[in-house]
Design a protein around this motif. Structure first.
Motif, PDB file in Angstrom:
ATOM      1  N   PRO A  20      27.171 -27.836  16.691  1.00 46.91           N
ATOM      2  CA  PRO A  20      27.425 -27.200  15.385  1.00 46.91           C
ATOM      3  C   PRO A  20      28.596 -26.228  15.407  1.00 46.91           C
ATOM      4  CG  PRO A  20      25.074 -27.246  15.846  1.00 46.91           C
ATOM      5  CD  PRO A  20      25.752 -27.719  17.093  1.00 46.91           C
ATOM      6  N   GLU A  21      28.752 -25.505  16.523  1.00 47.48           N
ATOM      7  CA  GLU A  21      29.840 -24.534  16.574  1.00 47.48           C
ATOM      8  C   GLU A  21      31.223 -25.194  16.642  1.00 47.48           C
ATOM      9  OE1 GLU A  21      28.034 -24.760  20.832  1.00 47.48           O
ATOM     10  OE2 GLU A  21      27.356 -24.916  18.734  1.00 47.48           O
ATOM     11  N   ASP A  22      31.253 -26.489  16.934  1.00 50.88           N
ATOM     12  CA  ASP A  22      32.523 -27.215  17.021  1.00 50.88           C
ATOM     13  C   ASP A  22      32.730 -28.166  15.850  1.00 50.88           C
ATOM     14  OD1 ASP A  22      33.010 -26.032  19.538  1.00 50.88           O
ATOM     15  OD2 ASP A  22      31.812 -27.573  20.541  1.00 50.88           O
ATOM     16  N   LEU A  23      31.813 -28.155  14.892  1.00 59.17           N
ATOM     17  CA  LEU A  23      31.856 -29.161  13.840  1.00 59.17           C
ATOM     18  C   LEU A  23      33.096 -29.027  12.962  1.00 59.17           C
ATOM     19  CD1 LEU A  23      30.623 -31.497  12.297  1.00 59.17           C
ATOM     20  CD2 LEU A  23      29.194 -29.859  11.039  1.00 59.17           C
ATOM     21  N   ASP A  24      33.449 -27.816  12.579  1.00 59.35           N
ATOM     22  CA  ASP A  24      34.612 -27.655  11.698  1.00 59.35           C
ATOM     23  C   ASP A  24      35.884 -28.165  12.376  1.00 59.35           C
ATOM     24  OD1 ASP A  24      33.084 -26.577   9.708  1.00 59.35           O
ATOM     25  OD2 ASP A  24      33.549 -24.484  10.205  1.00 59.35           O
ATOM     26  N   PHE A  43      26.039 -34.621   7.585  1.00 57.12           N
ATOM     27  CA  PHE A  43      26.031 -34.417   9.029  1.00 57.12           C
ATOM     28  C   PHE A  43      26.268 -32.942   9.350  1.00 57.12           C
ATOM     29  CE2 PHE A  43      28.166 -34.218  13.176  1.00 57.12           C
ATOM     30  CZ  PHE A  43      27.239 -34.888  13.952  1.00 57.12           C
ATOM     31  N   ALA A  44      25.337 -32.362  10.158  1.00 53.21           N
ATOM     32  CA  ALA A  44      25.426 -30.942  10.505  1.00 53.21           C
ATOM     33  C   ALA A  44      25.348 -30.729  12.014  1.00 53.21           C
ATOM     34  CB  ALA A  44      24.322 -30.167   9.810  1.00 53.21           C
ATOM     35  N   ALA A  45      25.490 -31.812  12.782  1.00 50.82           N
ATOM     36  CA  ALA A  45      25.465 -31.747  14.255  1.00 50.82           C
ATOM     37  C   ALA A  45      24.121 -31.282  14.791  1.00 50.82           C
ATOM     38  CB  ALA A  45      26.603 -30.869  14.782  1.00 50.82           C
ATOM     39  N   LYS A  46      23.045 -31.585  14.073  1.00 48.70           N
ATOM     40  CA  LYS A  46      21.712 -31.292  14.581  1.00 48.70           C
ATOM     41  C   LYS A  46      21.398 -32.203  15.774  1.00 48.70           C
ATOM     42  CE  LYS A  46      19.996 -29.940  10.021  1.00 48.70           C
ATOM     43  NZ  LYS A  46      19.033 -30.255   8.930  1.00 48.70           N
ATOM     44  N   PRO A  47      20.466 -31.816  16.624  1.00 54.46           N
ATOM     45  CA  PRO A  47      20.188 -32.630  17.823  1.00 54.46           C
ATOM     46  C   PRO A  47      19.830 -34.069  17.469  1.00 54.46           C
ATOM     47  CG  PRO A  47      19.056 -30.522  17.963  1.00 54.46           C
ATOM     48  CD  PRO A  47      19.614 -30.608  16.573  1.00 54.46           C
ATOM     49  N   GLY A  48      20.606 -35.001  17.975  1.00 55.77           N
ATOM     50  CA  GLY A  48      20.334 -36.415  17.761  1.00 55.77           C
ATOM     51  C   GLY A  48      20.776 -36.968  16.422  1.00 55.77           C
ATOM     52  N   GLN A  49      21.299 -36.129  15.535  1.00 55.35           N
ATOM     53  CA  GLN A  49      21.765 -36.609  14.229  1.00 55.35           C
ATOM     54  C   GLN A  49      23.003 -37.479  14.412  1.00 55.35           C
ATOM     55  OE1 GLN A  49      23.021 -33.470  11.601  1.00 55.35           O
ATOM     56  NE2 GLN A  49      22.721 -34.704   9.743  1.00 55.35           N
TER      57      GLN A  49
END
Length: 458
Positions: A20-24, A43-49
């Protein structure tokens, strides 16, 4: 079933792993259309998403969430979740990863492909992974193969995994890797000096036995002893039905030892390996050993039987006494030994005992690195008196119910050599988790494998 990586191919599609901290930053590197599509999926980079990035002929790439740092610490094998969500075909991780995270991801991917299909067809994931850049693919495949062997052995019911079948599994493994085996069978256990193995197994239709495997001709000697109680009724102290349902897993120590042995031999580690498996079924018949019996062990210590359901430590004691007759750099026992260990730490942690503080530190660190959590328990000397019934040297089941895992470990220590490590494992995954379907599972083996170079000076 083969748990292997796909061969490198230009057809492999990129798989982006994003926290999540690298998503942007990741989204900023996509073209406008792809960025809009991924954002629209939520998509929010949750575990396994997982979000699939479309191309001209179907998905051109995929992005998968790793979760927050806290989530990554809490959950192992996040990439195993991803595998089940991806369409069939070859995939390749696009980003460089730190070594430990990379190896955990790769192993989790392979373990997610495990299916126990001996009795019914099972559908495995269609997505395949090219070995991540920089990882030792052969090592990770060897670890996965060892874990698959452990799971297969535990999952097989006692009708097809009795002492004879467990012996056959050892012999098959030995043949595959050029090891040698010997077996002491039935009443020969008495003449060869294994009276407690004989006593525990003599009531069963299939004869008790001690199976030994040796491999390697140079390097330090590592001795692995695995509890091979192929089914445990409790003996004359009969278990209730609810406690007997999972007792096919009571040979989980032997299964874990054999899976570890397979990995060691496949990797050709520079050591000598000795494996001892006392293989029995704790059954009920006219020949069953009784509460109140006093048995004389291989070591000469006498043991009063106060509960026939505390049989695992009896068969291990004779095997450990044999191990102590030859000098090993390290002797390790693995056993599904006590319910007390599960009460203490639950099903996910593998408690271990050693009197060597340095080894304990090395093993704990190795468990973290190998995504195989372990937890040190104490050889608590003040409890030694709980093992002494008065009319024999030892009591196999001290009354009172206190410290059951510790007293069992202290019992085994009476028979073991000085350099000794004991695991009281559960060997079962009660609910499905990433890379670990419900059923048999290895515990402690990867941690020990990771620790061996430092523990043995390899």
């Amino acid at each position: 079933m083969t748990l292997t990586f796909a061969a490198p191919s230009d057809a492999a599609r990129p798989l982006h792993l994003v926290a999540p901290e690298d998503l942007d930053a990741f989204l900023g590197g996509l073209d406008a259309a792809a960025r809009a599509f991924v954002t629209a999926t939520g998509f929010a980079a949750k575990p396994g998403q997982v979000a699939l990035i479309p191309g001209e002929d179907g998905p051109a790439a995929a992005v998968a969430g790793l979760g927050s740092p806290e989530a990554r610490r809490r959950e192992r094998f996040v990439l195993a979740r991803v595998r089940a969500a991806l369409p069939a075909g070859d995939w390749e991780i696009a980003e460089e990863m730190p070594e430990e995270a990379r190896d955990e991801a790769a192993l989790g991917w392979l373990l997610e492909g495990y299916r126990f299909d001996r009795y019914a067809a099972q559908t495995a994931p269609g997505a395949q992974l090219v070995a991540p850049r920089g990882c030792d693919a052969a090592r990770i495949e060897a670890i996965a193969a060892g874990e698959a062997l452990t799971r297969d052995l535990i999952n097989t019911p006692a009708c097809d995994m009795g002492p004879d079948a467990l012996q056959a599994a050892v012999e098959s493994l030995a043949q595959e890797f050029g090891a040698g085996t010997t077996t002491v069978l039935g009443d020969d256990l008495l003449t060869e000096g294994f009276p407690m193995i004989h006593a525990v197994g003599r009531a069963a239709a299939t004869q008790p036995r001690l199976v030994e495997m040796r491999w390697g001709d140079a390097g330090p000697l590592l001795t692995l002893v695995g509890k091979g109680v192929c089914f445990d009724t409790g003996g004359l102290n009969l278990k209730p039905g609810s406690s007997m349902a999972l007792m096919k897993k009571d040979m989980g120590g032997a299964a874990t030892v054999l899976g570890l042995a397979r990995t060691i031999m496949a990797l050709k580690l520079p050591l000598r390996l000795r494996v001892l498996i006392p293989a029995v079924e704790n059954a009920v018949s006219g020949g069953a050993f009784r509460p109140g019996d006093i048995l004389t062990s291989r070591k000469g210590l006498t043991v009063e039987i106060n509960n026939t359901d505390a049989e695992g430590r009896l068969v291990l004691a004779d095997a450990l006494a044999l191990a102590a007759e030859e000098e090993s750099a390290l002797t390790v026992s693995m056993a599904t030994l006590t319910g007390a260990a599960r009460v203490a730490v639950g099903p996910d942690l593998a408690p271990f005992y050693t009197g060597d503080d340095t080894l304990a530190g090395v093993l704990s660190e190795a468990g973290t690195r190998a995504a195989d959590p372990v937890w040190r328990m104490p050889f608590w000397d003040p409890y030694e008196t709980m093992l002494e019934p008065g009319i024999a040297d030892l009591d196999n089941a001290p009354k009172g119910g206190f410290a059951g895992s510790i007293t069992a470990a202290l019992f085994l220590r009476r028979f073991a050599p000085e350099s000794y490590l004991h695991f009281d494992i559960y060997g079962w995954q009660p609910t499905a988790a990433p890379g670990r379907p419900k059923g048999g599972v290895g515990q402690g083996a990867r941690a020990l494998l990771q620790a061996l170079p430092r523990a043995l000076g390899l």
